[in-house]
Scaffold this motif. Structure first.
Motif, PDB file in Angstrom:
ATOM      1  N   ARG A  17      23.496 -37.765 -15.059  1.00  0.00           N
ATOM      2  CA  ARG A  17      24.442 -36.661 -14.836  1.00  0.00           C
ATOM      3  C   ARG A  17      25.842 -37.149 -14.479  1.00  0.00           C
ATOM      4  NH1 ARG A  17      25.386 -31.502 -13.715  1.00  0.00           N
ATOM      5  NH2 ARG A  17      26.727 -30.975 -11.978  1.00  0.00           N
ATOM      6  N   GLU A  18      25.954 -38.042 -13.500  1.00  0.00           N
ATOM      7  CA  GLU A  18      27.274 -38.501 -13.046  1.00  0.00           C
ATOM      8  C   GLU A  18      28.034 -39.221 -14.157  1.00  0.00           C
ATOM      9  OE1 GLU A  18      28.790 -37.551 -10.259  1.00  0.00           O
ATOM     10  OE2 GLU A  18      26.978 -36.373  -9.884  1.00  0.00           O
ATOM     11  N   ASN A  22      31.627 -37.900 -15.826  1.00  0.00           N
ATOM     12  CA  ASN A  22      32.775 -38.795 -15.961  1.00  0.00           C
ATOM     13  C   ASN A  22      33.227 -38.897 -17.414  1.00  0.00           C
ATOM     14  OD1 ASN A  22      34.730 -40.686 -15.047  1.00  0.00           O
ATOM     15  ND2 ASN A  22      33.402 -42.346 -15.708  1.00  0.00           N
TER      16      ASN A  22
END
Length: 67
Positions: A17-18, A22
């Motif tokens: 997810r992160e 980004n």
């Protein structure tokens, strides 16, 4: 190049997810710098399909990672 409305689909619920958030943010910034209208949508949101439909975009850039 003609100005387009572009959805950047990012986030999601995977372990990546992160990374996806980004990537999506960087893609959105690059597209905006080239004059496009950009709508960022997080696919983890329950109504993301409705958001996609309402966006009425020319193109969808999929910046999802993982499964």
């Amino acid at each position: 190049m003609a100005r387009k409305t572009i959805v950047v689909l990012k986030g999601g619920r995977s372990a990546e997810r992160e990374v996806s958030l980004n990537t999506g943010a960087q893609v959105a910034q690059a597209l905006r710098s080239r004059g496009h209208e950009v709508i960022e949508i997080d696919s983890a949101e329950e109504d993301f399909i409705a958001q996609l439909q309402a966006a009425d975009a020319d193109v969808c850039f999929i910046a999802l990672h993982g499964r």
